[in-house]
Design a protein around this motif. Structure first.
Motif, PDB file in Angstrom:
ATOM      1  N   UNK A   1       0.815  -1.209   0.000  1.00 58.16           N
ATOM      2  CA  UNK A   1       0.000   0.000   0.000  1.00 58.16           C
ATOM      3  C   UNK A   1       0.846   1.255   0.000  1.00 58.16           C
ATOM      4  N   UNK A   2       1.904   1.246   0.790  1.00 59.70           N
ATOM      5  CA  UNK A   2       2.806   2.401   0.845  1.00 59.70           C
ATOM      6  C   UNK A   2       3.483   2.633  -0.509  1.00 59.70           C
ATOM      7  N   UNK A   3       4.022   1.577  -1.106  1.00 61.47           N
ATOM      8  CA  UNK A   3       4.732   1.715  -2.377  1.00 61.47           C
ATOM      9  C   UNK A   3       3.798   2.163  -3.490  1.00 61.47           C
TER      10      UNK A   3
ATOM     11  N   UNK B   1       4.482   9.571  -5.932  1.00 65.19           N
ATOM     12  CA  UNK B   1       4.048  10.965  -6.074  1.00 65.19           C
ATOM     13  C   UNK B   1       2.857  11.159  -7.001  1.00 65.19           C
ATOM     14  N   UNK B   2       2.878  10.539  -8.187  1.00 65.13           N
ATOM     15  CA  UNK B   2       1.770  10.755  -9.121  1.00 65.13           C
ATOM     16  C   UNK B   2       0.477  10.153  -8.595  1.00 65.13           C
ATOM     17  N   UNK B   3       0.558   8.977  -7.983  1.00 65.95           N
ATOM     18  CA  UNK B   3      -0.625   8.332  -7.419  1.00 65.95           C
ATOM     19  C   UNK B   3      -1.115   9.116  -6.208  1.00 65.95           C
ATOM     20  N   UNK B   4      -0.197   9.554  -5.357  1.00 66.97           N
ATOM     21  CA  UNK B   4      -0.566  10.271  -4.128  1.00 66.97           C
ATOM     22  C   UNK B   4      -1.338  11.546  -4.450  1.00 66.97           C
ATOM     23  N   UNK B   5      -0.867  12.289  -5.453  1.00 69.12           N
ATOM     24  CA  UNK B   5      -1.542  13.549  -5.805  1.00 69.12           C
ATOM     25  C   UNK B   5      -2.909  13.291  -6.407  1.00 69.12           C
ATOM     26  N   UNK B   6      -3.022  12.209  -7.187  1.00 66.73           N
ATOM     27  CA  UNK B   6      -4.287  11.937  -7.863  1.00 66.73           C
ATOM     28  C   UNK B   6      -5.312  11.256  -6.977  1.00 66.73           C
ATOM     29  N   UNK B   7      -4.897  10.232  -6.217  1.00 64.42           N
ATOM     30  CA  UNK B   7      -5.843   9.448  -5.437  1.00 64.42           C
ATOM     31  C   UNK B   7      -6.010   9.958  -4.002  1.00 64.42           C
ATOM     32  N   UNK B   8      -4.980  10.633  -3.467  1.00 67.69           N
ATOM     33  CA  UNK B   8      -5.027  11.197  -2.117  1.00 67.69           C
ATOM     34  C   UNK B   8      -5.251  10.116  -1.048  1.00 67.69           C
ATOM     35  N   UNK B   9      -4.577   8.982  -1.233  1.00 71.84           N
ATOM     36  CA  UNK B   9      -4.663   7.896  -0.252  1.00 71.84           C
ATOM     37  C   UNK B   9      -3.431   7.805   0.634  1.00 71.84           C
ATOM     38  N   UNK B  10      -2.412   8.621   0.374  1.00 67.35           N
ATOM     39  CA  UNK B  10      -1.209   8.608   1.206  1.00 67.35           C
ATOM     40  C   UNK B  10      -1.437   9.619   2.335  1.00 67.35           C
TER      41      UNK B  10
ATOM     42  N   UNK C   1       2.031  14.935  -1.462  1.00 66.43           N
ATOM     43  CA  UNK C   1       2.776  14.561  -2.663  1.00 66.43           C
ATOM     44  C   UNK C   1       3.533  13.245  -2.473  1.00 66.43           C
ATOM     45  N   UNK C   2       3.075  12.428  -1.550  1.00 66.19           N
ATOM     46  CA  UNK C   2       3.695  11.133  -1.333  1.00 66.19           C
ATOM     47  C   UNK C   2       5.156  11.267  -0.932  1.00 66.19           C
ATOM     48  N   UNK C   3       6.004  10.455  -1.537  1.00 65.26           N
ATOM     49  CA  UNK C   3       7.427  10.467  -1.199  1.00 65.26           C
ATOM     50  C   UNK C   3       8.141  11.714  -1.711  1.00 65.26           C
ATOM     51  N   UNK C   4       7.454  12.567  -2.471  1.00 59.57           N
ATOM     52  CA  UNK C   4       8.019  13.841  -2.896  1.00 59.57           C
ATOM     53  C   UNK C   4       7.537  14.998  -2.024  1.00 59.57           C
ATOM     54  N   UNK C   5       6.799  14.685  -0.953  1.00 62.91           N
ATOM     55  CA  UNK C   5       6.368  15.722  -0.032  1.00 62.91           C
ATOM     56  C   UNK C   5       7.587  16.315   0.677  1.00 62.91           C
TER      57      UNK C   5
END
Length: 377
Positions: free
Chosen positions: A191-193, A198-207, A215-219
């Motif tokens: 789930x973390x990976x 970054x692209x998934x985190x910004x779009x889905x907002x599940x991180x 921004x996921x790992x780019x935050x």
């Protein structure tokens, strides 16, 4: 050559004994976490209590200050409708070719299971949808199928849908109820990976929490950490501030799996034998379909759905993360491993799951006095 083999045996045996001893220490951590956190909370749930009522009772009890903060936030977020823990999409079902109800859990091959159930259902959702693995709306939702088929009275189902449908099916001999589970730590890392890319985190907002990981790992917070292990370690410590749908213990899904997993007709696991397990499930469905229509020709719908939906590995599909292969490299510290085992102790104990083998590569964990006491039991 024989002498060489004989001299190697004691070393191999010693390695096996050391690995077994290491897992015993980690198991003590799991059992202590369950006994001190989850068991007292579960004691608030009576046998006939619904999943929601059980969560409410556990949440109310967790407020007395005796429990860790993360279980309080877990139960808080589990009760929020917006979190989606009890969403109808977790319960897939079809009466074709044989009545089958499937519990799907995020990061446990949900895309493949949607395709599997869609193919069982006849190749579409009945509304023109296809059966691609990423087609979230193309698999038959259990409650909709029950209502269309009149298999269960509407007043037996929750008005807004959801996994309570399983409560009325476990005792029905004509329905096959199915669930597949995954090692909790491997599922967390997957789930973390996936969700913190970054692209998934910004779009889905599940991180989540989004304040830290928008921004996921780019935050900004993550970019201060120079190593992937440190990034994952920070997430392990902070994600319970806001529990996301992809990270709850599996025991809380599908009508309270922790208390009801033993009621499922078919229970499998995402591991090296996944393809064989799904094949066996397909054969079981076909056998039930044939038994319901004696004299008809076998159609092998279940076996066909199994072959078309799953690959041979346990982390395939559009959200593939290779989590199993990356466990040891990412969860590389005692503190991260301990925290994850404490979070998911409810899964290891109530679902009877084995501890992940990567733990033997970590140093022997330091145990508290009460944890050491469990070693002597």
């Amino acid at each position: 050559m024989l002498l060489l083999l004989l001299t190697c045996l004691p070393a191999a045996s010693l390695h096996t004994d050391r690995a077994a001893a290491t897992l015993v220490h980690w198991r003590a951590i799991v059992e202590h976490a369950y006994d001190t956190v989850y068991r007292p909370l579960r004691a608030e749930c009576t046998a006939n209590m619904s999943a929601e009522a059980c969560l409410i009772a556990m949440h109310d009890t967790s407020a007395d200050g005796l429990y860790p903060w993360w279980v309080r936030t877990m139960l808080r977020d589990a009760l929020k409708p917006a979190t989606g823990l009890h969403g109808a999409w977790h319960s897939l079902g079809t009466i074709r070719p044989a009545p089958t109800a499937l519990c799907t859990i995020e990061k446990v091959s949900t895309s493949q299971w949607r395709k599997f159930m869609c193919l069982l259902h006849g190749g579409s959702d009945g509304m023109g949808g296809g059966c691609s693995s990423g087609c979230g709306g193309c698999s038959p939702v259990l409650e909709h199928e029950l209502r269309r088929s009149n298999s269960v009275r509407p007043d037996q189902l929750r008005a807004h849908g959801g996994d309570q449908s399983f409560r009325v099916l476990h005792d029905r001999k004509d329905w096959l109820t199915v669930v597949f589970l995954r090692d909790p730590v491997e599922r967390f890392v997957s789930g973390y990976l996936d969700k913190c890319r970054p692209t998934i985190a910004r779009g889905e907002r599940h991180c989540e929490p989004l304040g830290l990981y928008i921004n996921g790992t780019h935050s900004e917070f993550m970019r201060l950490l120079p190593h992937a292990r440190m990034q994952l370690g920070s997430y392990v410590d902070t994600f319970p501030l806001t529990w996301n749908l992809h990270f709850f213990p599996q025991s809380l899904y599908c009508d309270d799996l922790g208390r009801n997993a033993h009621k499922y007709t078919f229970r499998g696991a995402l591991n090296a034998s996944l393809a064989d397990q799904v094949g066996a499930l397909g054969r079981l469905i076909d056998a039930r379909a044939l038994a319901a229509t004696p004299g008809s020709a076998p159609k092998h719908v279940g076996q066909g759905a199994a072959a078309a939906s799953f690959k041979t590995d346990n982390d395939s599909g559009e959200h593939k993360t290779d989590a199993a292969a990356r466990l040891a490299g990412l969860v590389a510290t005692e503190s991260a491993a301990r925290r994850l085992l404490e979070y998911y102790a409810i899964d290891y104990v109530e679902l009877g799951l084995e501890l992940p083998s990567f733990l033997v590569k970590l140093p022997l964990p330091a145990l508290s006095r009460s944890e050491r006491r469990l070693l002597r039991l």
